[in-house]
Structures are given as structure tokens and as C-alpha cells.
Motif scaffolding. Structure first.
Motif, mmCIF file in Angstrom:
data_model
loop_
_atom_site.group_PDB
_atom_site.id
_atom_site.type_symbol
_atom_site.label_atom_id
_atom_site.label_comp_id
_atom_site.label_asym_id
_atom_site.label_seq_id
_atom_site.Cartn_x
_atom_site.Cartn_y
_atom_site.Cartn_z
ATOM 1 N N GLU A 188 0.831 -1.206 0.000
ATOM 2 C CA GLU A 188 0.000 0.000 0.000
ATOM 3 C C GLU A 188 0.868 1.261 0.000
ATOM 4 O O GLU A 188 0.601 2.214 -0.716
ATOM 5 N N ARG A 189 1.937 1.243 0.789
ATOM 6 C CA ARG A 189 2.852 2.392 0.840
ATOM 7 C C ARG A 189 3.503 2.619 -0.519
ATOM 8 O O ARG A 189 3.638 3.754 -0.977
ATOM 9 N N THR B 184 -1.716 4.205 -10.447
ATOM 10 C CA THR B 184 -0.445 3.497 -10.405
ATOM 11 C C THR B 184 -0.728 2.009 -10.387
ATOM 12 O O THR B 184 -1.627 1.559 -9.690
ATOM 13 N N GLU C 84 1.059 4.337 -2.764
ATOM 14 C CA GLU C 84 0.876 5.739 -2.379
ATOM 15 C C GLU C 84 1.996 6.617 -2.929
ATOM 16 O O GLU C 84 1.774 7.773 -3.259
ATOM 17 N N LEU C 85 3.196 6.069 -3.012
ATOM 18 C CA LEU C 85 4.364 6.837 -3.447
ATOM 19 C C LEU C 85 4.639 6.693 -4.942
ATOM 20 O O LEU C 85 5.568 7.294 -5.456
#
Length: 80
Positions: free
Chosen positions: A10-11, A24, A14-15
Motif C-alpha cells: 500500500e505504501r 499506479t 501511495e508513493l
């Protein structure tokens, strides 16, 4: 363990890099569990960009507990 892998994925998203609609895609994800995550542990997620192009990126991620131990590391390949 799989919850920690989910946090890392998930991180990464997000990035990540986005297309014209801001989406994305996670094209590849590899995770290695290095230590047990115990009930009550507080995790810090860290990320470093290994490589970046206009349409894709490769990220190195780590989950670190409150004792400074790396409990999981991952590599994410993202594309737009």
C-alpha cells in the motif's frame, strides 16, 4: 506477516508514479520476512527509490519495529 506485506505494498502504491488519471499499477512485488511482528508492535515503513523513469519506478521498502529491527523488506515495481 501478510498484513505487514500489505502495508508495504500500500505504501509503494501511495508513493508511485501515476498515469494521466493518477493511477499506479503494481507490476511486481517481492517481500522477505526477517523477524516476527508481535501483537502491539509499532511499525515504521521506510522507502527508498532504487530507480525511476518517466513511466515506471522500482522502490525498496522496509518495515521496522519499535526496537529498530527490520521485520520485512520488499521490492516493488510500479508503472503508470
Amino acid at each position: 506477516g501478510m498484513l505487514v506485506a500489505g502495508f508495504l505494498a500500500e505504501r509503494a502504491l501511495e508513493l508511485g508514479v501515476g498515469d494521466s488519471l493518477g493511477r499506479t499499477r503494481l507490476k511486481g512485488f517481492q517481500v522477505r520476512f526477517k523477524a516476527m511482528t508481535l501483537l502491539g508492535d509499532a511499525l515504521r515503513l521506510q522507502c527508498a527509490v532504487r530507480s525511476s523513469e518517466a513511466d515506471h519506478a522500482v522502490l525498496d521498502l522496509q518495515a521496522v519495529n519499535q526496537r529498530g529491527e527490520i521485520v520485512a523488506s520488499a521490492t516493488a515495481t510500479l508503472s503508470s
